[in-house]
Design a protein around this motif. Structure first.
Motif, PDB file in Angstrom:
ATOM      1  N   CYS A 149     -34.628  35.293  27.394  1.00 43.60           N
ATOM      2  CA  CYS A 149     -34.131  36.215  26.377  1.00 43.60           C
ATOM      3  C   CYS A 149     -34.510  37.655  26.718  1.00 43.60           C
ATOM      4  CB  CYS A 149     -34.704  35.854  25.006  1.00 43.60           C
ATOM      5  SG  CYS A 149     -34.365  34.171  24.462  1.00 43.60           S
ATOM      6  N   PHE A 150     -33.637  38.582  26.369  1.00 41.81           N
ATOM      7  CA  PHE A 150     -33.858  39.995  26.657  1.00 41.81           C
ATOM      8  C   PHE A 150     -33.684  40.824  25.394  1.00 41.81           C
ATOM      9  CE2 PHE A 150     -32.352  38.004  30.529  1.00 41.81           C
ATOM     10  CZ  PHE A 150     -33.223  38.495  31.488  1.00 41.81           C
ATOM     11  N   ALA A 151     -34.589  41.768  25.182  1.00 48.24           N
ATOM     12  CA  ALA A 151     -34.508  42.679  24.040  1.00 48.24           C
ATOM     13  C   ALA A 151     -33.520  43.804  24.327  1.00 48.24           C
ATOM     14  CB  ALA A 151     -35.890  43.243  23.744  1.00 48.24           C
ATOM     15  N   SER A 155     -33.460  46.756  30.731  1.00 46.40           N
ATOM     16  CA  SER A 155     -32.488  47.456  31.579  1.00 46.40           C
ATOM     17  C   SER A 155     -31.497  46.454  32.161  1.00 46.40           C
ATOM     18  CB  SER A 155     -33.201  48.179  32.719  1.00 46.40           C
ATOM     19  OG  SER A 155     -33.737  47.239  33.647  1.00 46.40           O
ATOM     20  N   ILE A 156     -30.301  46.920  32.415  1.00 49.16           N
ATOM     21  CA  ILE A 156     -29.275  46.054  33.012  1.00 49.16           C
ATOM     22  C   ILE A 156     -29.726  45.598  34.397  1.00 49.16           C
ATOM     23  CG2 ILE A 156     -26.935  46.048  33.976  1.00 49.16           C
ATOM     24  CD1 ILE A 156     -26.045  47.658  31.586  1.00 49.16           C
ATOM     25  N   LYS A 169     -31.073  29.311  33.775  1.00 55.68           N
ATOM     26  CA  LYS A 169     -29.721  28.739  33.735  1.00 55.68           C
ATOM     27  C   LYS A 169     -28.790  29.509  32.806  1.00 55.68           C
ATOM     28  CE  LYS A 169     -31.314  25.459  36.333  1.00 55.68           C
ATOM     29  NZ  LYS A 169     -31.063  25.512  37.795  1.00 55.68           N
ATOM     30  N   ILE A 170     -29.356  30.091  31.734  1.00 51.97           N
ATOM     31  CA  ILE A 170     -28.571  30.914  30.811  1.00 51.97           C
ATOM     32  C   ILE A 170     -29.360  32.170  30.471  1.00 51.97           C
ATOM     33  CG2 ILE A 170     -27.439  28.892  29.805  1.00 51.97           C
ATOM     34  CD1 ILE A 170     -29.152  29.293  27.307  1.00 51.97           C
ATOM     35  N   LEU A 171     -28.678  33.172  29.942  1.00 55.61           N
ATOM     36  CA  LEU A 171     -29.317  34.401  29.513  1.00 55.61           C
ATOM     37  C   LEU A 171     -28.944  34.670  28.065  1.00 55.61           C
ATOM     38  CD1 LEU A 171     -28.092  34.885  32.665  1.00 55.61           C
ATOM     39  CD2 LEU A 171     -29.710  36.763  32.456  1.00 55.61           C
ATOM     40  N   VAL A 172     -29.909  35.211  27.314  1.00 48.65           N
ATOM     41  CA  VAL A 172     -29.700  35.531  25.901  1.00 48.65           C
ATOM     42  C   VAL A 172     -30.095  36.981  25.698  1.00 48.65           C
ATOM     43  CG1 VAL A 172     -30.271  34.930  23.522  1.00 48.65           C
ATOM     44  CG2 VAL A 172     -30.304  33.148  25.301  1.00 48.65           C
ATOM     45  N   MET A 173     -29.169  37.782  25.170  1.00 48.67           N
ATOM     46  CA  MET A 173     -29.478  39.212  25.048  1.00 48.67           C
ATOM     47  C   MET A 173     -28.871  39.832  23.803  1.00 48.67           C
ATOM     48  SD  MET A 173     -27.166  40.533  28.242  1.00 48.67           S
ATOM     49  CE  MET A 173     -27.764  39.181  29.270  1.00 48.67           C
ATOM     50  N   GLU A 174     -29.400  40.996  23.424  1.00 49.38           N
ATOM     51  CA  GLU A 174     -28.982  41.701  22.231  1.00 49.38           C
ATOM     52  C   GLU A 174     -27.516  42.127  22.349  1.00 49.38           C
ATOM     53  OE1 GLU A 174     -28.905  44.225  18.794  1.00 49.38           O
ATOM     54  OE2 GLU A 174     -28.373  44.853  20.822  1.00 49.38           O
ATOM     55  N   LYS A 182     -21.131  45.958  33.722  1.00 50.92           N
ATOM     56  CA  LYS A 182     -21.983  45.687  34.886  1.00 50.92           C
ATOM     57  C   LYS A 182     -22.506  44.254  34.883  1.00 50.92           C
ATOM     58  CE  LYS A 182     -23.675  50.391  35.790  1.00 50.92           C
ATOM     59  NZ  LYS A 182     -24.895  51.236  35.878  1.00 50.92           N
ATOM     60  N   LEU A 183     -22.563  43.647  33.692  1.00 48.57           N
ATOM     61  CA  LEU A 183     -23.064  42.274  33.582  1.00 48.57           C
ATOM     62  C   LEU A 183     -22.055  41.246  34.071  1.00 48.57           C
ATOM     63  CD1 LEU A 183     -24.831  42.448  30.093  1.00 48.57           C
ATOM     64  CD2 LEU A 183     -25.889  42.549  32.347  1.00 48.57           C
ATOM     65  N   ASN A 184     -20.848  41.683  34.375  1.00 46.51           N
ATOM     66  CA  ASN A 184     -19.815  40.747  34.849  1.00 46.51           C
ATOM     67  C   ASN A 184     -20.163  40.121  36.197  1.00 46.51           C
ATOM     68  OD1 ASN A 184     -18.289  41.251  32.573  1.00 46.51           O
ATOM     69  ND2 ASN A 184     -16.978  42.780  33.551  1.00 46.51           N
ATOM     70  N   VAL A 185     -21.134  40.691  36.890  1.00 48.15           N
ATOM     71  CA  VAL A 185     -21.537  40.133  38.184  1.00 48.15           C
ATOM     72  C   VAL A 185     -22.366  38.853  37.995  1.00 48.15           C
ATOM     73  CG1 VAL A 185     -21.516  42.389  39.287  1.00 48.15           C
ATOM     74  CG2 VAL A 185     -23.661  41.514  38.318  1.00 48.15           C
ATOM     75  N   ILE A 186     -22.871  38.635  36.780  1.00 48.43           N
ATOM     76  CA  ILE A 186     -23.693  37.450  36.506  1.00 48.43           C
ATOM     77  C   ILE A 186     -22.802  36.226  36.374  1.00 48.43           C
ATOM     78  CG2 ILE A 186     -25.272  36.374  34.842  1.00 48.43           C
ATOM     79  CD1 ILE A 186     -26.297  39.174  34.170  1.00 48.43           C
ATOM     80  N   ARG A 187     -23.118  35.174  37.096  1.00 49.39           N
ATOM     81  CA  ARG A 187     -22.310  33.951  37.110  1.00 49.39           C
ATOM     82  C   ARG A 187     -22.973  32.818  36.331  1.00 49.39           C
ATOM     83  NH1 ARG A 187     -18.155  36.705  37.607  1.00 49.39           N
ATOM     84  NH2 ARG A 187     -17.752  37.675  39.631  1.00 49.39           N
TER      85      ARG A 187
END
Length: 214
Positions: A149-151, A155-156, A169-174, A182-187
């Protein structure tokens, strides 16, 4: 296909957060839920957000210093019952997605307990803002859907860097990151918290949302 889940079971404003009645309603509406996990003094894993009881029950005592029964004796005065994780798992009937956020730092004993309680679940993830929790679970059992998880202050660059780690395996963010291209690079799957309006849900139908107030 985008995936949406209910934040703390708060499908409607009338519900109390992280309670069995709120969770049941979500399941009846075919939604999964996000909930928070702490460990009590007597090693019960409970569904509760805060580290202490001050916000909810006006008592400045830490969860980790109270037993399960002591916590619920206090909660009862406010019409609450704080459930154990195993009670949530039982009512989910292994049919609904559970995002389990580990709030405090779990010991190895508690992590093993968590792994054991979730071992028969089909649809779930274990997430935390504390990366050590995730690393330590991965050391104990690699085949678990783990998320970091990210607050809003993250930073990106940091998010992208962490997304490449094998135990994530997954990301959780505000939700402020919803529009960040820029986050589109994350698969890997990304979940965004907390959507509290129909406008956000309608605008970002292609995103995985953690939301409240249907």
């Amino acid at each position: 296909m985008p995936h949406s889940i209910i934040h703390r079971g708060l499908a409607k404003k009338k519900f109390k957060e992280n309670t069995l009645s709120a969770f049941r309603y979500c399941f009846n509406q075919k939604f999964g839920i996000e909930t928070d996990l702490h460990v009590t003094k007597d090693n019960k894993i409970i569904c509760f957000h805060d580290f202490n009881l001050k916000r909810k029950f006006k008592v400045n005592k830490l969860i980790k210093n109270l037993s399960f029964n002591e916590i619920n004796k206090i909660a009862k005065n406010y019409g609450y019952y704080i459930p154990e994780l195993k009670e949530l798992i039982n009512i989910s009937k292994n049919r609904h997605y559970l995002m389990l956020e580990v709030k405090s730092s779990f010991s190895k004993v508690n992590l093993l307990q968590l792994i054991n309680q979730t071992k028969k679940l089909k649809y779930f993830s274990i997430t935390s803002f504390n990366e050590n929790n995730i690393k330590n679970i991965y050391k104990l059992k690699k085949k678990i859907n783990l998320g970091l998880c990210f607050a809003s202050t993250s930073s990106i660059e940091k998010i992208i860097r962490k997304s490449k780690l094998k135990h994530i395996k997954i990301l959780v963010m505000e939700k402020k990151f919803l529009s960040k291209k820029k986050l589109n690079v994350i698969r890997k799957p990304i979940y965004f918290y907390t959507a509290k309006s129909k406008e956000i849900r309608n605008k970002y139908k292609d995103k995985n949302l953690i939301f409240e107030n249907l």
